[in-house]
Design a protein around this motif. Structure first.
Motif: not given
Length: 716
Positions: A113-120, A284-286, A292-296, A334-344
């Protein structure tokens, strides 16, 4: 104009030019014409020529390329550059999503809950649905969707590189290489206008490694080939080869003239001023937005998806628009978005569990098989090669394709004269998929390798097919000129003796002229002699002789690898070299003694024993010693490294160490990290949620350690 006002103009020009570079090469939104841009650049050059002491490394004028380099220095990656597992079928993606879902559900990170919620309304559109009322439709679009949150991106068809920034300035660029070590291409990368020499903004960490792909757009590729043809030069085969070749030019000025672009898709080491590792964003999305904010430039086609169905819709959507993209892609990632989930989720072998590449189907065309020829490879393997009527497939004109071996020809029932399907994907060697039986002519001829080649087509030696193997081989060994050329090329390669400048063309001339018959003959070559060969000037000859001399004291493992023994790759060569310590000990070792080396099995042991049982192979080693080649020990004496010669397996999640950090520390202590448990495994290091590897260790009686036990081992 005073110096102060001139300096202010210079700084304004630099800022304006870099802004235009960013708009053109990163955002693809040019704001000025080419003529206006050229006027700004010319004015900046005038000021810098008048005040050369004002020139700085990050000035836009410094992208023209430095002086040519003699070679590319090796670069050890601070964090390994991993490859991705590949998927080709829909069921592979469903299985991937099932695995990820099961692990994250057990960890409690799935739909937290409250983390990485995605809507249609964030996702790839579903199939059209019946109209709904405005309120109902809005609620449906805003309702959270269950399933794993992924980021889906284009899989660019280019060259992977790592860019290292320190205090916001580009200090190093390297190719991916083998994932642990690449080549230094900093001077070439600095010429790319899509790569910031200095990061935008003031929030850059002390160390930032940005990873991505260097590529060439289709339009830029077409213009480059027009220029090649107008100069009478050979055109490039496809954008990927043009990009890779341009990036690996020894003269950065050549790279500067090529229209290359960089797209960021990941990161390596990130540290603050105190040397602590950072994770600036939670997803990952963030992280991509942060880069991108650094110019890439980042993948413009990236989307967030939930579950396998959304991933497959993204794949189909990209596939339908693929031909209209400005650059080549060979799939999606395809990459799992949540970086904590990636580590798990962690890693398996050399690939992450949290990501997968979904490749597009290989491109196929039909053509006529006009003949089958036999080539002799470095190890003596006789390989049937299809000679085809020219056909354009996968971006190139194909005239030859692999048939793999005789068994494959018979299994597929391929005959000379058949119309065949030819497949090519990316840089993969074209292959014959099979015949079109409805179009088979009455006079189509079956192929019999031994009838076509009763002896080696190159040296006339007998050929044999060892029992249980699919490959027929020439028995001529190092006496076979075909094997001799390939053996010399292999021996001179970077991972073997690393003789820079000894290319395949020169090797062919040296062997065909009878000047070089064995590896030892290389050490008798002189500058005067070499300078008589085509395209070998005095300086090139001097550099080559120097490179040959520098290879006289190679690590023992490199010399062993250079001999081209079947089944002995660089890792096995290193293990054997460390175990025995000298070439004589290796040559005299029995199969039983060779089997004592970790990860050396019966096939490898028998291959090494057979090689050194041949008198002419021992003569090659003796001749190398007589020529002054003195191999050096690979590692410090036994005991200098606490894990020397030991193989460990990591499983589960450790409390403090990441999988990469644990691996690096084990390797630094002289150990090896394997992806599977065997009786030769010294220890299994198990963390939370250890799986089948822990059960396997208990079954085989292999010692099991926790993180504390590992750290204790590393201290000794």
């Amino acid at each position: 104009m005073t110096d102060d006002s001139l300096r202010r103009e210079l700084l304004d020009l630099r800022a304006e030019i870099e802004a235009h570079n960013h708009r053109y090469y990163v955002l693809d939104e040019p704001a000025v014409s080419d003529a206006q841009y050229d006027r700004l650049m010319n004015r900046l050059q005038e000021i810098e020529q008048e005040h050369p002491d004002w020139v700085t490394p990050d000035s836009p004028t410094q992208r023209v390329g430095a002086s040519p380099s003699g070679h590319f220095a090796p670069v050890r990656h601070a964090v390994r550059m991993l490859s991705l597992g590949n998927a080709f079928e829909d069921q592979d993606i469903q299985a991937f999503d099932d695995r990820v879902t099961a692990i994250l559900a057990e960890s409690g990170l799935l739909n937290e809950p409250g983390h990485g919620a995605v809507t249609a309304d964030c996702l790839v559109p579903d199939e059209p649905e019946p109209p709904a009322s405005g309120d109902a439709d809005e609620l449906r679009r805003k309702a959270p969707i269950p399933g794993v949150d992924y980021v889906a991106e284009y899989k660019f068809d280019g060259l992977a590189v790592n860019l290292r920034y320190e205090q916001g300035h580009l200090v190093q660029a390297a190719t991916r290489g083998d994932g642990s070590e690449g080549e230094d291409i900093t001077a070439n990368i600095r010429t790319l206008r899509s790569v910031p020499l200095r990061l935008r903004g003031d929030a850059a960490p002390a160390v930032l490694e940005v990873r991505g792909e260097v590529l060439m757009t289709r339009a830029d590729f077409a213009r480059l080939n027009e220029q090649q043809l107008s100069r009478g030069d050979k055109p490039f085969v496809n954008p990927r080869n043009a990009a890779a070749g341009s990036l690996r030019q020894l003269d950065p000025r050549v790279t500067a003239a090529r229209p290359l672009r960089f797209y960021a898709y990941g990161w390596g080491q990130i540290r603050d001023a105190a040397g602590r590792d950072l994770q600036p964003q939670a997803t990952h999305a963030a992280m991509l937005d942060w880069l991108a904010a650094f110019g890439f430039a980042v993948s413009p086609g990236r989307r967030r998806c939930r579950g396998a169905a959304q991933l497959l819709r993204f794949y189909a959507s990209v596939g339908s628009e693929r031909s209209g993209l400005p650059y080549d892609i060979d799939g999606v990632v395809y990459k799992v978005n949540d970086l904590r989930a990636q580590e798990v989720l962690g890693f398996v072998a050399r690939a992450p569990r949290f990501a997968i590449a979904h490749k597009f189907p290989a491109q196929e065309e039909t053509t006529r098989l006009v003949g089958i020829e036999v080539q002799v490879g470095r190890t003596g393997a006789l390989t049937p090669v299809a000679r085809l009527q020219p056909v354009f497939v996968g971006g190139v004109t194909v005239t030859n394709a692999t048939l793999h071996n005789e068994d494959e020809i018979h299994r597929k029932d391929i005959r000379i004269g058949d119309t065949v399907v030819v497949r090519r994907a990316g840089d993969v060697i074209p292959e014959v998929v099979g015949p079109v039986l409805d179009l088979r002519p009455a006079d189509a001829l079956p192929f019999d390798l031994l009838a076509a080649c009763p002896v080696c087509p190159v040296c006339g030696s007998a050929v044999e097919r060892p029992e249980g193997e699919a490959i027929t081989r020439c028995t001529g060994g190092l006496f076979c000129p075909a094997q001799r050329k390939q053996t010399l090329w292999h021996a001179a390669s970077r991972k073997a003796l690393d003789i820079d400048g000894l290319g395949d063309k020169l090797i062919e001339q040296l062997v065909d002229g009878g000047r070089v018959r064995t590896l030892a003959d290389l050490y008798g070559l002189t500058e005067l002699e070499l300078s008589t060969y085509p395209r070998m000037g005095r300086k090139s000859a001097q550099n080559l002789v120097q490179a040959i001399d520098q290879s006289r004291r190679p690590p023992l493992s490199r010399l062993l690898y250079a001999l081209g023994i079947r089944h002995v790759g660089e890792t096995t060569a290193r293990d054997v070299a460390r175990h025995f310590g000298s070439m004589q000990a290796i040559m005299d070792a029995s199969e039983d003694q060779l089997l004592q080396v970790p990860d050396v099995g019966p096939v490898v042991a028998a291959s090494i024993r057979r090689f050194f049982a041949e008198a002419h192979n021992r003569e090659v080693v003796a001749a190398l010693q007589a020529a002054g080649v003195e191999p050096q020990a690979d590692a410090a004496p036994a005991g200098a490294k606490p894990l020397a010669g030991k193989t460990l397996v990591l499983t589960g999640t450790l409390p403090a160490l990441t999988r990469d950090e644990a691996t690096r520390r084990i390797l630094a202590a002289g150990g090896k990290v394997s992806g599977s448990v065997s009786r030769k495994t010294a220890w299994v290091v198990a963390g939370e949620e250890a799986g089948s590897k822990l059960a396997k260790a208990e079954e085989l009686g292999v010692a099991v350690l926790d993180e504390a036990g590992l750290l204790k081992l590393l201290e000794h």
